[in-house]
Design a protein around this motif. Sequence first.
Motif, PDB file in Angstrom:
ATOM      1  N   ASN A 261       0.829  -1.203   0.000  1.00 45.62           N
ATOM      2  CA  ASN A 261       0.000   0.000   0.000  1.00 45.62           C
ATOM      3  C   ASN A 261       0.864   1.255   0.000  1.00 45.62           C
ATOM      4  OD1 ASN A 261      -2.190  -1.697   0.091  1.00 45.62           O
ATOM      5  ND2 ASN A 261      -2.724  -1.272   2.215  1.00 45.62           N
ATOM      6  N   GLY A 262       1.987   1.194   0.707  1.00 48.46           N
ATOM      7  CA  GLY A 262       2.902   2.335   0.724  1.00 48.46           C
ATOM      8  C   GLY A 262       3.518   2.585  -0.643  1.00 48.46           C
ATOM      9  N   THR A 263       3.914   1.514  -1.329  1.00 47.99           N
ATOM     10  CA  THR A 263       4.470   1.658  -2.670  1.00 47.99           C
ATOM     11  C   THR A 263       3.434   2.248  -3.618  1.00 47.99           C
ATOM     12  OG1 THR A 263       5.892  -0.264  -2.299  1.00 47.99           O
ATOM     13  CG2 THR A 263       5.548   0.427  -4.581  1.00 47.99           C
ATOM     14  N   LEU A 264       2.212   1.759  -3.512  1.00 48.68           N
ATOM     15  CA  LEU A 264       1.136   2.262  -4.362  1.00 48.68           C
ATOM     16  C   LEU A 264       0.904   3.755  -4.117  1.00 48.68           C
ATOM     17  CD1 LEU A 264      -0.937   1.358  -6.465  1.00 48.68           C
ATOM     18  CD2 LEU A 264      -2.500   0.813  -4.577  1.00 48.68           C
ATOM     19  N   ALA A 265       0.903   4.163  -2.852  1.00 50.50           N
ATOM     20  CA  ALA A 265       0.701   5.579  -2.531  1.00 50.50           C
ATOM     21  C   ALA A 265       1.829   6.432  -3.103  1.00 50.50           C
ATOM     22  CB  ALA A 265       0.606   5.769  -1.019  1.00 50.50           C
ATOM     23  N   LEU A 266       3.063   5.958  -3.013  1.00 48.22           N
ATOM     24  CA  LEU A 266       4.202   6.724  -3.535  1.00 48.22           C
ATOM     25  C   LEU A 266       4.141   6.862  -5.055  1.00 48.22           C
ATOM     26  CD1 LEU A 266       7.059   5.292  -1.310  1.00 48.22           C
ATOM     27  CD2 LEU A 266       6.315   7.685  -1.381  1.00 48.22           C
ATOM     28  N   LEU A 267       3.786   5.791  -5.740  1.00 49.22           N
ATOM     29  CA  LEU A 267       3.735   5.856  -7.196  1.00 49.22           C
ATOM     30  C   LEU A 267       2.568   6.706  -7.682  1.00 49.22           C
ATOM     31  CD1 LEU A 267       4.729   2.185  -8.067  1.00 49.22           C
ATOM     32  CD2 LEU A 267       6.104   4.244  -8.334  1.00 49.22           C
ATOM     33  N   ARG A 268       1.543   6.816  -6.877  1.00 45.28           N
ATOM     34  CA  ARG A 268       0.420   7.687  -7.229  1.00 45.28           C
ATOM     35  C   ARG A 268       0.658   9.142  -6.816  1.00 45.28           C
ATOM     36  NH1 ARG A 268      -4.562   3.721  -5.260  1.00 45.28           N
ATOM     37  NH2 ARG A 268      -4.793   2.558  -7.227  1.00 45.28           N
ATOM     38  N   HIS A 269       1.676   9.364  -5.998  1.00 47.79           N
ATOM     39  CA  HIS A 269       2.008  10.704  -5.526  1.00 47.79           C
ATOM     40  C   HIS A 269       3.498  10.950  -5.779  1.00 47.79           C
ATOM     41  CE1 HIS A 269      -1.626   9.555  -3.272  1.00 47.79           C
ATOM     42  NE2 HIS A 269      -1.925  10.850  -3.299  1.00 47.79           N
ATOM     43  N   PRO A 270       3.859  11.253  -7.019  1.00 44.52           N
ATOM     44  CA  PRO A 270       5.274  11.409  -7.373  1.00 44.52           C
ATOM     45  C   PRO A 270       6.003  12.463  -6.552  1.00 44.52           C
ATOM     46  CG  PRO A 270       3.878  11.383  -9.339  1.00 44.52           C
ATOM     47  CD  PRO A 270       2.967  11.437  -8.163  1.00 44.52           C
ATOM     48  N   ASP A 271       5.284  13.478  -6.082  1.00 44.99           N
ATOM     49  CA  ASP A 271       5.931  14.494  -5.254  1.00 44.99           C
ATOM     50  C   ASP A 271       6.420  13.890  -3.949  1.00 44.99           C
ATOM     51  OD1 ASP A 271       3.264  14.034  -4.594  1.00 44.99           O
ATOM     52  OD2 ASP A 271       2.994  16.023  -3.698  1.00 44.99           O
ATOM     53  N   ALA A 272       5.620  12.991  -3.355  1.00 46.16           N
ATOM     54  CA  ALA A 272       6.033  12.323  -2.118  1.00 46.16           C
ATOM     55  C   ALA A 272       7.209  11.388  -2.382  1.00 46.16           C
ATOM     56  CB  ALA A 272       4.857  11.551  -1.518  1.00 46.16           C
ATOM     57  N   LEU A 273       7.168  10.704  -3.520  1.00 45.38           N
ATOM     58  CA  LEU A 273       8.275   9.810  -3.870  1.00 45.38           C
ATOM     59  C   LEU A 273       9.575  10.602  -4.020  1.00 45.38           C
ATOM     60  CD1 LEU A 273       8.120   6.874  -6.392  1.00 45.38           C
ATOM     61  CD2 LEU A 273      10.039   8.460  -6.435  1.00 45.38           C
ATOM     62  N   ALA A 274       9.488  11.735  -4.696  1.00 49.35           N
ATOM     63  CA  ALA A 274      10.683  12.561  -4.891  1.00 49.35           C
ATOM     64  C   ALA A 274      11.218  13.086  -3.564  1.00 49.35           C
ATOM     65  CB  ALA A 274      10.363  13.720  -5.834  1.00 49.35           C
ATOM     66  N   ASP A 281      14.879  10.607   5.960  1.00 50.31           N
ATOM     67  CA  ASP A 281      14.268  10.751   7.279  1.00 50.31           C
ATOM     68  C   ASP A 281      12.752  10.903   7.183  1.00 50.31           C
ATOM     69  OD1 ASP A 281      16.726  10.557   8.484  1.00 50.31           O
ATOM     70  OD2 ASP A 281      17.016  12.720   8.662  1.00 50.31           O
ATOM     71  N   LEU A 282      12.254  11.251   5.993  1.00 52.73           N
ATOM     72  CA  LEU A 282      10.817  11.378   5.805  1.00 52.73           C
ATOM     73  C   LEU A 282      10.100  10.040   5.971  1.00 52.73           C
ATOM     74  CD1 LEU A 282       8.479  13.323   4.887  1.00 52.73           C
ATOM     75  CD2 LEU A 282       8.960  12.555   2.545  1.00 52.73           C
ATOM     76  N   ALA A 283      10.840   8.935   5.884  1.00 50.00           N
ATOM     77  CA  ALA A 283      10.220   7.606   5.945  1.00 50.00           C
ATOM     78  C   ALA A 283       9.411   7.399   7.219  1.00 50.00           C
ATOM     79  CB  ALA A 283      11.292   6.520   5.822  1.00 50.00           C
ATOM     80  N   THR A 284       9.851   7.997   8.310  1.00 51.76           N
ATOM     81  CA  THR A 284       9.156   7.781   9.591  1.00 51.76           C
ATOM     82  C   THR A 284       7.726   8.291   9.533  1.00 51.76           C
ATOM     83  OG1 THR A 284      11.235   7.914  10.816  1.00 51.76           O
ATOM     84  CG2 THR A 284       9.206   8.261  12.062  1.00 51.76           C
ATOM     85  N   THR A 285       7.544   9.543   9.176  1.00 51.53           N
ATOM     86  CA  THR A 285       6.182  10.094   9.121  1.00 51.53           C
ATOM     87  C   THR A 285       5.421   9.558   7.921  1.00 51.53           C
ATOM     88  OG1 THR A 285       6.993  12.055   7.955  1.00 51.53           O
ATOM     89  CG2 THR A 285       6.771  12.201  10.364  1.00 51.53           C
ATOM     90  N   LEU A 286       6.133   9.238   6.834  1.00 49.78           N
ATOM     91  CA  LEU A 286       5.449   8.731   5.650  1.00 49.78           C
ATOM     92  C   LEU A 286       4.777   7.391   5.926  1.00 49.78           C
ATOM     93  CD1 LEU A 286       6.592   8.963   2.018  1.00 49.78           C
ATOM     94  CD2 LEU A 286       5.949   6.713   2.893  1.00 49.78           C
ATOM     95  N   VAL A 287       5.467   6.494   6.620  1.00 44.63           N
ATOM     96  CA  VAL A 287       4.860   5.198   6.945  1.00 44.63           C
ATOM     97  C   VAL A 287       3.663   5.378   7.861  1.00 44.63           C
ATOM     98  CG1 VAL A 287       5.252   3.025   8.199  1.00 44.63           C
ATOM     99  CG2 VAL A 287       6.911   3.813   6.500  1.00 44.63           C
ATOM    100  N   GLU A 288       3.732   6.331   8.792  1.00 40.45           N
ATOM    101  CA  GLU A 288       2.562   6.603   9.638  1.00 40.45           C
ATOM    102  C   GLU A 288       1.390   7.081   8.794  1.00 40.45           C
ATOM    103  OE1 GLU A 288       2.701   5.711  12.939  1.00 40.45           O
ATOM    104  OE2 GLU A 288       4.615   4.983  12.152  1.00 40.45           O
ATOM    105  N   GLU A 289       1.685   7.856   7.755  1.00 41.49           N
ATOM    106  CA  GLU A 289       0.608   8.331   6.887  1.00 41.49           C
ATOM    107  C   GLU A 289       0.017   7.199   6.058  1.00 41.49           C
ATOM    108  OE1 GLU A 289      -1.760  11.526   4.958  1.00 41.49           O
ATOM    109  OE2 GLU A 289      -1.247  10.672   6.909  1.00 41.49           O
ATOM    110  N   VAL A 290       0.848   6.254   5.626  1.00 45.43           N
ATOM    111  CA  VAL A 290       0.311   5.076   4.935  1.00 45.43           C
ATOM    112  C   VAL A 290      -0.625   4.310   5.861  1.00 45.43           C
ATOM    113  CG1 VAL A 290       0.879   2.876   3.835  1.00 45.43           C
ATOM    114  CG2 VAL A 290       2.325   4.870   3.426  1.00 45.43           C
TER     115      VAL A 290
END
Length: 417
Positions: A261-274, A281-290
Amino acid sequence: MTTSATRSASTAPSASTALSATDLFAQVLRYDNRPNPYPYYAQLRRHPVARTDDGSWLVSGHREIGQLLHDPRCSADRLDPLNKTPKEARSLLLQDPPRHDQLRRVVTQEFIPRIMGMRDHLGELVSRLLDARAGDQPGQLDVVADLAYPLPVTVICELLGVPREDEPLFGSLARRLTRGLDPIDTQTEEELRELDQARDELVHYLEGLITRRRADPGDDLLSGLMRHEDPDEVMDPVQLRVTLGLLLIAGHETTVNLIANGTLALLRHPDALARLRTDPDLATTLVEEVLRYDPPVQMSGRSALADIDIAGTTIPKGSRIRLMLAAGNRDPRRFEDPDRFVPDRRDNAHLGFGGGIHYCVGATLARAEAQIALTALVHSLHGPRLVADPPPYRENAILRGPDHLPVAFERLTPRIA
């Protein structure tokens, strides 16, 4: 039982649609709505505590779910008439205090020390898995089959002392058993027969594993559970088997969905992936958002031990309760702009790991696995794109995630996260 009619195409509800709680729940369970059940969760939240035609209750508001997760009158016993297992022999997920507290204490004392300091090892595993797909440039990988599944399976096998070569067996059992978590009326007769067979096969497999470990103990988690330091808390043979089965299956099933689900969210939101590519360090809050935005566990069951007054209504004693975690995670009364994926969202009190005394035992490990896997993916894949959007989903409505997640890439340069 599931029929072709229940799988036919359906349309998302419009603002003027007035479906009952029963009808909305049926829509959430429909397989063709698996890619996006969230419009139906939004309608459910209009009445955060609602009764269905079968007498059960759907709780979809964040505040109300949180209250019930911490309410001792809300029992983990789901009142499942098909569950013939004696209550004392059920897993800690289906136990109330004091039995729950005793079992959880033993598991936590043996589990937590073994996962400390694992991040480097997790990074090595992720790099090894991605390196195996780096031969063809450009190429394609299935994020589920090539990373999201083998990573947590390898880790839980190592922790428990389960032979990795047994994965095809317990992997098949896990798929059939987790399908059995969904409401019975969404399952075919064949699936129900497979569920009974899978339960018998799992008991046979686990008993053999325990017998071998008793004869040849090691420093793994299973050995630790068998020789726990407090003799008054050593599990009896049945409870040991049940706990081992829970850790083996729950120890990887939800993490597969979290990474996918996290991979899917990143590929659908290229700005977040970039952003993640330039700021690990963004991984910590990003996983919480997933965990908030698209949680791997969509709902959880409870039952009322007494009349419970909540949100202006009374849930009667003896009622079945479904806590709609995914609906609560997008409650606009709790989260600003809840349908938007915000990788650095603050004050993110999501329900992705449940709450209260049944908060996920493996949350720390699942977070680490997802953080490392997603960070490695965005650094390793150059020019990634979804091959299919939406991807094919698993049958499960409760443990919701892609069955396969094919991603094409221009170049793959694996590195340790």
